[in-house]
Motif scaffolding. Structure first.
Motif, PDB file in Angstrom:
ATOM      1  N   GLY A 277      12.540  53.389 -81.136  1.00 58.14           N
ATOM      2  CA  GLY A 277      11.374  52.824 -81.819  1.00 58.14           C
ATOM      3  C   GLY A 277      10.209  53.781 -81.726  1.00 58.14           C
ATOM      4  O   GLY A 277      10.290  54.855 -81.124  1.00 58.14           O
ATOM      5  N   GLU A 278       9.085  53.409 -82.337  1.00 57.58           N
ATOM      6  CA  GLU A 278       7.923  54.286 -82.399  1.00 57.58           C
ATOM      7  C   GLU A 278       6.985  54.126 -81.212  1.00 57.58           C
ATOM      8  O   GLU A 278       6.163  54.996 -80.943  1.00 57.58           O
ATOM      9  N   LYS A 279       7.063  53.000 -80.504  1.00 62.09           N
ATOM     10  CA  LYS A 279       6.168  52.784 -79.371  1.00 62.09           C
ATOM     11  C   LYS A 279       6.491  53.778 -78.251  1.00 62.09           C
ATOM     12  O   LYS A 279       7.645  54.211 -78.114  1.00 62.09           O
ATOM     13  N   LEU A 280       5.474  54.087 -77.431  1.00 58.61           N
ATOM     14  CA  LEU A 280       5.678  55.066 -76.358  1.00 58.61           C
ATOM     15  C   LEU A 280       6.637  54.560 -75.287  1.00 58.61           C
ATOM     16  O   LEU A 280       7.142  55.334 -74.484  1.00 58.61           O
ATOM     17  N   SER A 281       6.891  53.258 -75.280  1.00 53.56           N
ATOM     18  CA  SER A 281       7.849  52.694 -74.310  1.00 53.56           C
ATOM     19  C   SER A 281       9.279  52.672 -74.860  1.00 53.56           C
ATOM     20  O   SER A 281      10.222  52.365 -74.135  1.00 53.56           O
ATOM     21  N   ASP A 282       9.436  53.011 -76.155  1.00 53.86           N
ATOM     22  CA  ASP A 282      10.745  52.902 -76.808  1.00 53.86           C
ATOM     23  C   ASP A 282      11.624  54.136 -76.592  1.00 53.86           C
ATOM     24  O   ASP A 282      11.998  54.836 -77.534  1.00 53.86           O
ATOM     25  N   LEU A 283      11.899  54.420 -75.328  1.00 57.57           N
ATOM     26  CA  LEU A 283      12.813  55.515 -74.996  1.00 57.57           C
ATOM     27  C   LEU A 283      13.759  55.002 -73.918  1.00 57.57           C
ATOM     28  O   LEU A 283      13.326  54.539 -72.871  1.00 57.57           O
ATOM     29  N   GLU A 284      15.053  55.055 -74.197  1.00 58.05           N
ATOM     30  CA  GLU A 284      16.038  54.527 -73.248  1.00 58.05           C
ATOM     31  C   GLU A 284      16.872  55.653 -72.651  1.00 58.05           C
ATOM     32  O   GLU A 284      17.243  56.599 -73.351  1.00 58.05           O
ATOM     33  N   GLN A 285      17.165  55.524 -71.374  1.00 59.88           N
ATOM     34  CA  GLN A 285      18.146  56.421 -70.740  1.00 59.88           C
ATOM     35  C   GLN A 285      19.464  56.238 -71.487  1.00 59.88           C
ATOM     36  O   GLN A 285      19.817  55.121 -71.867  1.00 59.88           O
TER      37      GLN A 285
END
Length: 452
Positions: A277-285
């Motif tokens: 996703g575009e949010k800064l929290s939208d990064l998954e291992q």
């Protein structure tokens, strides 16, 4: 969502396998032909598909499988294991230099892949793990690249080192190293320039940065929506500059997802993270086994739990649980529960991680996009209430409801409907322990009565 089409096709193949009491070699070969076509349509590299189906077939036509009690299930298990192996089997994490020594990470990739945003996303992740991170703005060509990194760095609470766009990137990187050492940073992430396509000038610049500072890890950011091109880009960057790991972006988009299934097998480089996703929290291992589970419709409950732990306020969650148990649930808490759900990525994201409701699955009479729109309407109605009305819906008379409807820009019938559904929901919450107990209700029954 990435892999939706692939998931749906694979699940149809598996449904046919499960329906057969016994399997013949022809059954397995026919099923694997369908799997092969589904993978090719998902833009998985041809050589990878060929090797994958060959490995599955060799294992699936063994005596243990064909003569087993549930051969269809065994074939699915083999597909699961081989697909996980394809993506790397084990999770790979960024490693750091020992004894709090400065670890320098260089971010590379083509323009438009989301490199600058991903740089800030990783900085936030590392900061949450106790690292003192510094970002270096070395993209001196793209308009507003430096400002973009500064804004995102500020949002993440991470310092950004910049020297404008008049200095050479290698000189900026050297100055950033000195700044990091002076200020006690133990991680420096260098955001480099991208181009619309690979060229010698860009590669020379990246090599110059690597020769100027002691880069510990080079991470390549690739756009998963480019399919096979993403694999080719990874190969070229590795050959010219050297790559230690890959980050796939836009995996939440309408993409065929073949890059995720091809990159490790073709380049030998592990996928470290995926952008959802575009949010800064939208990064998954990136967990190969969990991604396989999602693709095959088996859910990803572990990631959902981890997301909940990262995003949900524990005290608010306990208060919500207490109010539910004591039947004190009001519209204030209802707003809070929707806010917590949004932090986890919204309804569609949560449903995508549930077994049987993931990629490629369709809930009868349930449209998650429509549900998100209804949630927004519900929020507008609740925000139009006074604090007293939110805490005690019983005080609402026709004139109050009219005022609320006008404030939210909806018909009064929608306000009445929400209040009625809210009361039904409160009753349902009192019976919560039995709500998920299975029985004949199935997927449709699980969501029946919810006001979205």
């Amino acid at each position: 969502m990435a892999f939706d089409s692939l998931s749906e096709k694979l699940q149809n193949v598996f449904k046919n396998l499960r329906s057969k009491g016994r399997l013949t070699e022809d059954d397995v070969k026919a099923a694997l032909r369908e799997v092969k076509m589904a993978l090719l349509e998902a833009d998985v590299n041809f050589r990878v598909v060929k090797q994958f189906t060959k490995s599955v077939q060799e294992r699936a036509i063994g005596q243990d499988v064909m003569n087993g009690l549930n051969p269809g299930q065994m074939v699915i298990k083999i597909v699961n294991e081989e697909m996980t192996k394809l993506m790397g089997s084990e999770t790979t994490e960024i490693d750091f230099k020992p004894s709090n020594e400065l670890t320098i990470i260089m971010m590379v990739g083509l323009q438009g892949a989301g490199k600058t945003t991903t740089t800030a996303k990783i900085a936030g992740k590392l900061k949450s793990k106790g690292k003192k991170v510094l970002l270096a703005a070395c993209d001196v060509y793209r308009p507003a690249a430096i400002e973009q990194l500064k804004i995102n760095g500020e949002k993440q609470g991470v310092e950004v080192f910049a020297m404008g766009n008049k200095n050479k990137p290698a000189d900026i990187a050297k100055a950033a190293v000195n700044h990091a050492i002076s200020n006690g940073n133990n991680v420096l992430i260098i955001d480099t320039a991208g181009r619309l396509h690979i060229d010698e000038e860009m590669m020379d610049e990246l090599v110059e940065i690597k020769n100027s500072v002691d880069v510990h890890r080079t991470l390549l950011v690739v756009d998963s929506m480019t399919g096979q091109d993403a694999v080719n880009v990874a190969g070229t960057f590795d050959e010219k500059v050297g790559v230690d790991g890959v980050i796939l972006t836009k995996l939440d988009g309408d993409t065929r997802g073949g890059a995720a299934l091809s990159i490790r097998a073709v380049t030998g480089k592990p996928i470290l993270f995926v952008g959802m996703g575009e949010k800064l929290s939208d990064l998954e291992q990136f967990y190969p086994d969990r991604m396989t589970s999602r693709i095959l419709g088996m859910g990803d409950v572990l990631t959902m739990i981890e997301k909940a732990q990262e995003t949900i306020d524990e005290n608010k969650a306990k208060e919500l649980e207490r109010k539910m148990k004591q039947n004190e649930f009001d519209f204030e808490m209802y707003l809070e529960s929707m806010s917590q759900m949004r932090k986890m990525g919204g309804l569609s994201s949560i449903l995508g991680m549930l077994p049987g409701l993931g990629m490629g699955s369709k809930l009868p009479d349930f449209d998650s996009d429509e549900a998100e729109k209804n949630m927004a309407r519900i929020e507008a109605i609740i925000y139009s209430m006074t604090p007293e009305e939110r805490r005690n819906p019983k005080v609402m008379n026709p004139s109050r409801k009219n005022r609320i409807a006008k404030g939210a820009g909806v018909n009064i019938s929608e306000v009445n409907k929400l209040i009625k559904q809210f009361e039904q929901m409160k009753k349902m919450m009192k019976q919560m322990p039995g709500m998920f107990g299975g029985g004949k209700r199935g997927k449709k029954g699980l969501f029946k009565g919810l006001p979205f």
